[in-house]
Design a protein around this motif. Structure first.
Motif, short mmCIF file in Angstrom:
data_model
loop_
_atom_site.label_atom_id
_atom_site.label_comp_id
_atom_site.label_asym_id
_atom_site.label_seq_id
_atom_site.Cartn_x
_atom_site.Cartn_y
_atom_site.Cartn_z
N ALA A 327 0.85 -1.19 0.00
CA ALA A 327 0.00 0.00 0.00
C ALA A 327 0.89 1.24 0.00
CB ALA A 327 -0.92 0.01 1.22
N ASP A 329 0.38 5.00 0.19
CA ASP A 329 -0.68 5.96 0.49
C ASP A 329 -0.10 7.36 0.69
OD1 ASP A 329 0.57 5.73 2.93
OD2 ASP A 329 -1.02 4.55 3.85
N THR A 330 -0.93 8.26 1.26
CA THR A 330 -0.49 9.64 1.43
C THR A 330 0.67 9.75 2.42
OG1 THR A 330 -2.22 9.94 3.10
CG2 THR A 330 -2.75 10.58 0.84
N ASP A 401 4.34 5.93 -9.13
CA ASP A 401 3.18 6.43 -8.38
C ASP A 401 2.30 7.31 -9.27
OD1 ASP A 401 1.38 7.48 -6.58
OD2 ASP A 401 2.86 8.78 -5.58
N SER A 416 -12.06 4.46 -2.55
CA SER A 416 -11.71 3.42 -1.57
C SER A 416 -12.96 2.92 -0.87
CB SER A 416 -10.73 3.99 -0.55
OG SER A 416 -11.34 5.05 0.19
N TYR A 421 -10.69 8.05 0.02
CA TYR A 421 -9.55 8.11 -0.89
C TYR A 421 -9.97 7.67 -2.29
CZ TYR A 421 -6.98 8.22 3.55
OH TYR A 421 -6.54 8.55 4.79
N GLU A 423 -8.22 5.33 -5.46
CA GLU A 423 -7.20 4.29 -5.54
C GLU A 423 -6.96 3.84 -6.98
OE1 GLU A 423 -8.03 2.05 -1.26
OE2 GLU A 423 -8.74 1.13 -3.13
N THR A 448 -1.20 -1.25 -4.35
CA THR A 448 -2.25 -0.24 -4.42
C THR A 448 -1.69 1.14 -4.09
OG1 THR A 448 -3.94 -1.84 -3.75
CG2 THR A 448 -4.50 0.49 -3.53
N SER A 450 -2.87 5.13 -3.38
CA SER A 450 -4.07 5.88 -2.98
C SER A 450 -3.72 7.33 -2.66
CB SER A 450 -4.73 5.23 -1.77
OG SER A 450 -3.86 5.22 -0.65
N ASP A 451 -4.74 8.20 -2.77
CA ASP A 451 -4.53 9.63 -2.49
C ASP A 451 -5.91 10.22 -2.16
OD1 ASP A 451 -3.32 12.04 -2.16
OD2 ASP A 451 -2.99 12.43 -4.28
N TYR A 452 -5.89 11.43 -1.60
CA TYR A 452 -7.14 12.14 -1.36
C TYR A 452 -7.77 12.55 -2.69
CZ TYR A 452 -5.56 12.56 3.48
OH TYR A 452 -5.13 12.28 4.76
#
Length: 458
Positions: A327, A329-330, A401, A416, A421, A423, A448, A450-452
């Motif tokens: 994962a 992520d942010t 990314d 998500s 989020y 994805e 995976t 992910s971001d806002y």
């Protein structure tokens, strides 16, 4: 240049008839070929596949021979087409066969049907005539600058044409000649103006190589007249241990060669410059030739891990198994010090000893795509160190990314599970010297990102 011209004396005495002058000359010349000269092709740009008499098929005075000739996809992309000339018996005239596009080519080629149907052996001729019959055949392409490229992919000697004699009166197919590449691997051998050289990509059996050469390395022979070059630079490519040698001009482009599939271990390359005034130079690593190893699949690839952490002294120590996914992520995007995929490779005689050239002998990368993208991408993995008898490789997820700064994803993200989020998933395969590591046959590793939700990217 003199060497190429001498190699084409086979056709100097042929009187060409037919529609040769009607061929189009509007297209750019084939890469790696000087279109102003007659040249022998030994690099599969034009090749006669087969030519045989078709049963009892005949015209008013001749039996009919049918077959096919293929040209490389590169030649077809230039708009070039093949021609076939033939000569029979005591008649000195060279006649032109009928050549038409057809289907089902060898991969990497365009196919044309060939027919010879006049001024040949015919019904009513004696058995002696058949026994003594001799038909010469010359496949070629007319080039943009007025030169011609003759098929010498089966005929090693410069004065040889294809010849059909009794009892077969045929040219049978030879599938080992100009075969379709059995590997998608491609390498470019680059010889730069500063006299450095390097390899990009993998030299793999059944794959292809191209040779990019800066002719300023042999500048003494670079003569011109009226804006037209009066020199040539020839690449000599020799495959060991078979000592199979191929040649092609590198003056105007980067010719492509197919890597043999019968056990080639190394390719040696050197260059020869000639000019119309007699200049003669070599670029051959002081006679030792430039050598590049053909890639061999490693005995083992494994221990693939993803390390995404803020606290680590080594880019490959720790992490979770690649089979478990990852994962990104942010938090990882903003705070992680290590965002790496690492894996190990074992090859006896290479990874189990210190070798400063190991980075050249094992070509490691990942083939990846964001799920939903139609095409795959390739990202190299760098040699990190040796651990025991294994070599460890590392590559970072940051360049891949899809939510990295100043980047909008090419694929629309999905929400998500909690809706907070957006994805995107990545799938990837580890590749070393053309050999693949997958979690199971036919499957790919996954991760995976992910971001806002963003107002800047839809």
């Amino acid at each position: 240049m003199a060497r190429l011209v001498a190699g084409l004396l086979l056709f100097a005495a042929c009187a060409v008839s037919g529609t040769d002058s009607d061929l189009s000359t509007d297209n750019a010349p084939l890469v790696g070929v000087d279109g102003s000269l007659d040249q022998a092709d030994r690099n599969c740009n034009v090749v006669l596949r087969e030519l045989t008499r078709t049963g009892a098929s005949q015209t008013t005075d001749s039996y009919v021979w049918n077959g096919s000739v293929e040209i490389s996809s590169a030649a077809a992309a230039e708009g070039l087409v093949p021609s076939v000339l033939y000569q029979y018996g005591s008649n000195p005239a060279w006649l032109e066969g009928t050549v038409t596009p057809t289907v089902s080519p060898t991969p990497g080629f365009a196919k044309f049907a060939v027919q010879l149907d006049h001024d040949l052996l015919g019904p009513g001729m004696s058995a002696t005539a058949f026994t003594n019959a001799r038909i010469q055949v010359v496949p070629y392409m007319k080039l943009v600058g007025g030169g011609r490229l003759f098929d010498h992919n089966r005929n090693p000697r410069d004065l040889d044409n294809y010849v059909m004699t009794s009892p077969d009166l045929a040219i049978w197919r030879a599938d080992s000649v100009c075969a379709a590449p059995s590997s998608s691997q491609h390498a470019n051998l680059v010889f730069a103006h500063d006299f450095t050289q390097h390899r990009d990509g993998v030299i793999s059996a059944g794959g292809t190589i191209s040779v990019s050469y800066d002719s300023s390395r042999l500048a003494t022979c670079n003569q011109t007249q009226g804006g037209r070059p009066q020199y040539d630079v020839t690449a000599h490519v020799k495959w060991l241990p078979e000592n199979l040698e191929q040649t092609a001009s590198v003056r105007d482009g980067a010719p492509t060669f197919t890597v043999p599939t019968d056990g080639a271990k190394q390719v040696q390359v050197w260059f020869e410059a000639t000019s119309i005034s007699g200049c003669h130079q070599y670029d051959s690593n002081y006679g030792a030739n430039y050598a590049f190893d053909v890639a061999v699949a490693p005995q083992w690839i494994g221990n693939a891990k993803n390390l995404i952490t803020r606290d680590a002294d080594d880019p490959c120590d720790g992490g979770g198994a690649a089979t478990s996914g990852f994962a990104f992520d942010t938090w990882a995007r903003q705070r992680a010090v290590m965002t790496n995929l690492c894996f190990e490779v074992y090859q006896p005689g290479q990874t189990d000893r210190d070798d400063p050239q190991l980075w050249q002998k094992l070509d490691a990368s990942i083939r990846w795509r964001i799920v939903g993208e139609p095409s795959w991408h390739l990202q190299p993995a760098g040699l990190h160190d040796r651990r025991g008898n294994n070599a460890r490789y590392v590559t970072s997820w940051r360049p891949i990314d899809p939510f990295r700064p100043y980047q909008c994803p090419n694929i629309t993200p999905t929400p998500s599970t909690n809706g907070m989020y957006r994805e995107l998933r990545v799938e990837y395969v580890i590749v070393v010297n053309g050999s693949e590591l997958r979690p199971e046959p036919g499957a790919a590793f996954v991760g995976t990102f992910s971001d806002y939700p963003s107002t800047q990217c839809p």
